[in-house]
Motif scaffolding. Structure first.
Motif, PDB file in Angstrom:
ATOM      1  N   ALA A 236     -59.749   0.710  -7.074  1.00  0.00           N
ATOM      2  CA  ALA A 236     -61.211   0.643  -7.095  1.00  0.00           C
ATOM      3  C   ALA A 236     -61.770   0.768  -8.504  1.00  0.00           C
ATOM      4  CB  ALA A 236     -61.786   1.739  -6.200  1.00  0.00           C
ATOM      5  N   GLU A 237     -61.060   1.455  -9.399  1.00  0.00           N
ATOM      6  CA  GLU A 237     -61.551   1.613 -10.765  1.00  0.00           C
ATOM      7  C   GLU A 237     -61.407   0.317 -11.549  1.00  0.00           C
ATOM      8  OE1 GLU A 237     -59.579   4.879 -12.572  1.00  0.00           O
ATOM      9  OE2 GLU A 237     -60.440   6.380 -11.213  1.00  0.00           O
ATOM     10  N   VAL A 238     -60.331  -0.428 -11.285  1.00  0.00           N
ATOM     11  CA  VAL A 238     -60.088  -1.689 -11.997  1.00  0.00           C
ATOM     12  C   VAL A 238     -60.860  -2.836 -11.352  1.00  0.00           C
ATOM     13  CG1 VAL A 238     -58.320  -3.360 -12.695  1.00  0.00           C
ATOM     14  CG2 VAL A 238     -57.815  -0.901 -12.726  1.00  0.00           C
ATOM     15  N   ASP A 239     -60.880  -2.872 -10.008  1.00  0.00           N
ATOM     16  CA  ASP A 239     -61.525  -3.957  -9.273  1.00  0.00           C
ATOM     17  C   ASP A 239     -62.528  -3.390  -8.273  1.00  0.00           C
ATOM     18  OD1 ASP A 239     -60.053  -6.424 -10.205  1.00  0.00           O
ATOM     19  OD2 ASP A 239     -58.353  -5.226  -9.522  1.00  0.00           O
ATOM     20  N   PRO A 240     -63.658  -2.873  -8.753  1.00  0.00           N
ATOM     21  CA  PRO A 240     -64.625  -2.269  -7.831  1.00  0.00           C
ATOM     22  C   PRO A 240     -65.189  -3.253  -6.808  1.00  0.00           C
ATOM     23  CG  PRO A 240     -65.562  -2.519 -10.040  1.00  0.00           C
ATOM     24  CD  PRO A 240     -64.107  -2.812 -10.149  1.00  0.00           C
ATOM     25  N   ASP A 241     -65.373  -4.529  -7.212  1.00  0.00           N
ATOM     26  CA  ASP A 241     -65.904  -5.520  -6.280  1.00  0.00           C
ATOM     27  C   ASP A 241     -64.925  -5.793  -5.145  1.00  0.00           C
ATOM     28  OD1 ASP A 241     -68.188  -5.758  -7.762  1.00  0.00           O
ATOM     29  OD2 ASP A 241     -67.505  -7.504  -8.901  1.00  0.00           O
ATOM     30  N   VAL A 242     -63.635  -5.860  -5.493  1.00  0.00           N
ATOM     31  CA  VAL A 242     -62.596  -6.099  -4.478  1.00  0.00           C
ATOM     32  C   VAL A 242     -62.545  -4.919  -3.513  1.00  0.00           C
ATOM     33  CG1 VAL A 242     -60.143  -6.506  -4.092  1.00  0.00           C
ATOM     34  CG2 VAL A 242     -61.265  -7.531  -6.067  1.00  0.00           C
ATOM     35  N   ALA A 243     -62.588  -3.716  -4.050  1.00  0.00           N
ATOM     36  CA  ALA A 243     -62.544  -2.518  -3.203  1.00  0.00           C
ATOM     37  C   ALA A 243     -63.797  -2.422  -2.334  1.00  0.00           C
ATOM     38  CB  ALA A 243     -62.409  -1.269  -4.075  1.00  0.00           C
ATOM     39  N   ALA A 244     -64.938  -2.841  -2.876  1.00  0.00           N
ATOM     40  CA  ALA A 244     -66.188  -2.774  -2.118  1.00  0.00           C
ATOM     41  C   ALA A 244     -66.160  -3.688  -0.900  1.00  0.00           C
ATOM     42  CB  ALA A 244     -67.365  -3.142  -3.018  1.00  0.00           C
ATOM     43  N   ARG A 245     -65.367  -4.756  -0.963  1.00  0.00           N
ATOM     44  CA  ARG A 245     -65.245  -5.663   0.183  1.00  0.00           C
ATOM     45  C   ARG A 245     -64.286  -5.123   1.237  1.00  0.00           C
ATOM     46  NH1 ARG A 245     -64.513  -9.616  -3.910  1.00  0.00           N
ATOM     47  NH2 ARG A 245     -62.356  -9.933  -3.236  1.00  0.00           N
ATOM     48  N   GLY A 246     -63.661  -3.985   0.951  1.00  0.00           N
ATOM     49  CA  GLY A 246     -62.739  -3.394   1.917  1.00  0.00           C
ATOM     50  C   GLY A 246     -61.335  -3.953   1.865  1.00  0.00           C
ATOM     51  N   GLU A 247     -60.990  -4.671   0.782  1.00  0.00           N
ATOM     52  CA  GLU A 247     -59.642  -5.233   0.663  1.00  0.00           C
ATOM     53  C   GLU A 247     -58.641  -4.107   0.409  1.00  0.00           C
ATOM     54  OE1 GLU A 247     -58.932  -8.205   1.260  1.00  0.00           O
ATOM     55  OE2 GLU A 247     -60.717  -9.420   0.945  1.00  0.00           O
ATOM     56  N   ARG A 248     -57.469  -4.216   1.024  1.00  0.00           N
ATOM     57  CA  ARG A 248     -56.414  -3.226   0.844  1.00  0.00           C
ATOM     58  C   ARG A 248     -55.315  -3.742  -0.064  1.00  0.00           C
ATOM     59  NH1 ARG A 248     -56.612   0.554   5.116  1.00  0.00           N
ATOM     60  NH2 ARG A 248     -54.368   0.763   5.369  1.00  0.00           N
ATOM     61  N   ARG A 249     -55.161  -5.070  -0.116  1.00  0.00           N
ATOM     62  CA  ARG A 249     -54.146  -5.702  -0.952  1.00  0.00           C
ATOM     63  C   ARG A 249     -54.727  -6.946  -1.616  1.00  0.00           C
ATOM     64  NH1 ARG A 249     -51.665  -2.783   2.855  1.00  0.00           N
ATOM     65  NH2 ARG A 249     -52.737  -3.999   4.446  1.00  0.00           N
ATOM     66  N   TYR A 250     -54.055  -7.435  -2.661  1.00  0.00           N
ATOM     67  CA  TYR A 250     -54.580  -8.558  -3.440  1.00  0.00           C
ATOM     68  C   TYR A 250     -54.131  -9.915  -2.892  1.00  0.00           C
ATOM     69  CZ  TYR A 250     -56.113  -5.270  -7.057  1.00  0.00           C
ATOM     70  OH  TYR A 250     -56.743  -4.262  -7.733  1.00  0.00           O
ATOM     71  N   ILE A 251     -52.821 -10.106  -2.667  1.00  0.00           N
ATOM     72  CA  ILE A 251     -52.361 -11.447  -2.281  1.00  0.00           C
ATOM     73  C   ILE A 251     -51.447 -11.458  -1.066  1.00  0.00           C
ATOM     74  CG2 ILE A 251     -52.558 -12.371  -4.633  1.00  0.00           C
ATOM     75  CD1 ILE A 251     -49.478 -12.150  -4.847  1.00  0.00           C
ATOM     76  N   TYR A 252     -50.884 -10.339  -0.658  1.00  0.00           N
ATOM     77  CA  TYR A 252     -49.939 -10.365   0.463  1.00  0.00           C
ATOM     78  C   TYR A 252     -50.629 -10.874   1.724  1.00  0.00           C
ATOM     79  CZ  TYR A 252     -46.807  -8.954   4.178  1.00  0.00           C
ATOM     80  OH  TYR A 252     -45.999  -8.971   5.288  1.00  0.00           O
ATOM     81  N   ASN A 253     -50.069 -11.930   2.310  1.00  0.00           N
ATOM     82  CA  ASN A 253     -50.575 -12.540   3.547  1.00  0.00           C
ATOM     83  C   ASN A 253     -52.046 -12.930   3.428  1.00  0.00           C
ATOM     84  OD1 ASN A 253     -50.409 -13.523   6.185  1.00  0.00           O
ATOM     85  ND2 ASN A 253     -51.101 -11.594   7.045  1.00  0.00           N
ATOM     86  N   LYS A 254     -52.407 -13.489   2.279  1.00  0.00           N
ATOM     87  CA  LYS A 254     -53.773 -13.969   2.086  1.00  0.00           C
ATOM     88  C   LYS A 254     -53.748 -15.430   1.673  1.00  0.00           C
ATOM     89  CE  LYS A 254     -55.779  -9.508   0.773  1.00  0.00           C
ATOM     90  NZ  LYS A 254     -56.616  -9.410   1.977  1.00  0.00           N
TER      91      LYS A 254
END
Length: 549
Positions: A236-254
């Motif tokens: 969340a500190e590096v990617d606050p926007d990603v964390a705000a969307r509720g994402e748990r992972r970046y690319i696995y099964n996406k």
């Protein structure tokens, strides 16, 4: 798969609660009879986790109390455990101990005359591998295992010297437990993403800086998994926007990268699905001739990389650029993951009805339209998807109609003219309903022409884990993550269900309890979901029919 962070959590709990206690041992399902007899009446004197492997040391009372670890002899019995896909080693108090299962290979019951009966502890172990032997068993297994990012004795410099001597890709090396002990397939995808390294980069082409990023990402993610009990890779500190969307992972099964929204490519690598962000987060460079499946990179005539791929077969002289070879790989279509499942609403919004299970689709249909729109229970998933898609389309049309009703006829005519010109305009005297219907048809056609991939909207000495096993199980259930694979290996099935449903948090609503119970109870005692059990039965029927022929 029970990965390294989960094994370390078990070792930590046993170190606090079981070391120094004497146990009566038995094998309820008979698959560890000799081992249980060998450790019956002994004291658990030590426990060690190395990657996905757990080593429990049992000693006679005299040896355990008076002999240093480096002087243990054949009187010490080592139990080696590899949990496999759905193993667990749970701890119970005497008054809450459940019946053993058909998968319980080892049961330990505390023996202590000074301890009250109700305070005595017992443990149930189910695992893919459960072997016993002398201290040489531990030495042999330990020597074959690589460097564990969660252990203090890991030596990244030594590992780097080993990696740069290998022509294997870093994607394969990360899954090779003789190199990196602990990471599995989800960790591989996320570690290489955070390090910015393409999975097919060969080990002998990794410079020290790139390797350091891989190692540091391994330490960071496995430690977070250890602390939280879940594979959570978004920072969340590096990617606050990603964390705000509720994402748990970046690319696995996406299908799209959670950070740059570029397409995620997937392919088979040594029998496991490998993932990479092809939007620029993970670069792919080559300076030597390396083998990748059926192809190899080739050097140019000047000794530099020609950035091409040539086939092994000399009869086939066609060359492909790296870009062309990347484009040939299909964009990953997310499956309904049992080990890293996103929430139902997120899957529905990003993947459509195809991202839901049949039970979830039927629930949505009941909510939107009622039983009259439900297909037969025996209907295929495609029919369920079609039924839900029709209902969703109707809902969208209703919403669009409601928004159009707020427009004047003049505004509707202007929008029609903007979309398709004068030829589509109804007569000026036409009723409002005709204008609205014309505009809705044009909007529907415009959506079909402008279809694009869906993108998320931007809106060993470790301290005890920060999150308890019960809290981790509760968080997983709320997030919709199935315990079939990425489960809490410290808890039995019944303990996980109880933890998921009974919660001290007052703000959790009744629906959250029901969702947690449904998620937990869809798995049987073997840790398999309903669909997994159905597939297993089908495979058995096919095998029986082939055998009979």
């Amino acid at each position: 798969m029970v990965e390294g962070h989960s094994v370390h959590r078990i070792a930590s709990r046993f170190g606090r609660d079981l070391i120094g206690k004497q146990f009566a041992a038995s094998s309820p399902n008979g698959r560890f009879l000799e081992g249980s007899k060998a450790i019956d009446g002994m004291i658990m004197s030590n426990i060690e986790a190395v990657g996905k492997n757990l080593f429990a040391f049992f000693s006679p009372p005299v040896v355990a109390s008076s002999t240093p670890k480096d002087q243990w002899d054949d009187s010490v019995v080592v139990v080696h455990v590899h949990f496999g896909m759905s193993g667990a080693w749970s701890v119970h108090s005497a008054d809450e101990e459940p019946e053993t299962k058909s998968t319980t290979r080892l049961r330990l019951v505390e023996q202590c005359a000074s301890t009250l009966e109700q305070n005595k502890l017992s443990t149930h172990l189910s695992a893919m591998t459960c072997k016993h032997g002398g201290y040489e068993l531990y030495r042999g297994k330990r020597a074959a295992l690589g460097h564990d990012p969660l252990r203090s004795d890991a030596d990244p410099d030594e590992l780097y010297q080993k990696v740069i001597k290998s022509k294997k890709s870093i994607g394969k090396l990360l899954m090779d437990q003789s190199y990196f002990a602990g990471p599995g397939n989800i960790f591989r995808a996320e570690i290489l993403f955070l390090a910015g390294i393409h999975p097919e980069t060969p080990g002998n082409e990794l410079d020290k800086v790139s390797f350091s990023r891989v190692w540091e990402s391994s330490v960071e993610l496995l430690r977070r998994g250890y602390d939280t009990g879940s594979i959570l890779t978004v920072n969340a500190e590096v990617d606050p926007d990603v964390a705000a969307r509720g994402e748990r992972r970046y690319i696995y099964n996406k299908s799209h990268c959670a950070r740059c929204h570029g397409p995620v490519r997937s392919w088979d690598m040594a029998g496991r699905t490998c993932y990479v962000c092809s939007g620029g987060c993970q670069s792919r460079q080559s300076t030597k001739a390396i083998e990748i499946g059926e192809v190899s990179f080739a050097k140019g005539s000047n000794g530099c990389s020609s950035n091409t791929i040539t086939t092994k077969n000399p009869k086939q002289q066609k060359k492909k650029t790296i870009k062309e070879e990347e484009q040939e790989r299909s964009q990953h279509v997310p499956f309904v993951s049992h080990c890293a499942r996103d929430g139902k609403e997120k899957r529905l919004s990003q993947q459509g009805p195809a991202g839901l299970t049949i039970d979830e689709i039927r629930s949505q249909i009941l909510t939107l339209g009622g039983e009259k729109y439900l297909p037969r229970k025996s209907a295929r998933k495609a029919q369920h998807i079609e039924a839900l898609s029709n209902l969703l389309a109707g809902e969208e049309a209703k919403k669009e109609g409601e928004s159009l009703n707020a427009l004047t006829i003049a505004e509707i005519r202007l929008r029609i003219q903007t979309l398709s010109g004068q030829e589509s305009l109804p007569p000026k005297r036409a009723k409002r309903d005709v204008h609205v219907e014309t505009l809705m048809k044009l909007l529907s056609g415009e959506n079909e022409r402008n279809e694009a991939p869906v993108r998320p909207f931007l809106i060993s000495s470790l301290p005890p884990p920060m999150v308890s096993a019960e809290e981790a199980a509760r968080e997983k259930a709320k997030a919709g993550e199935h315990r079939g694979v990425e489960h809490i290996a410290e808890l039995s099935r019944d303990q996980a269900i109880k933890a998921a449903v009974v919660t001290p948090l007052a703000e959790e609503d009744e629906q959250g309890h029901l969702n947690a119970r449904k998620c937990a109870e869809t798995v049987d005692s073997t840790g398999l979901s309903r669909n997994q059990r159905r597939s297993k039965r089908k495979r058995k029927l096919r095998f029986d029919s082939i055998s009979s022929e």
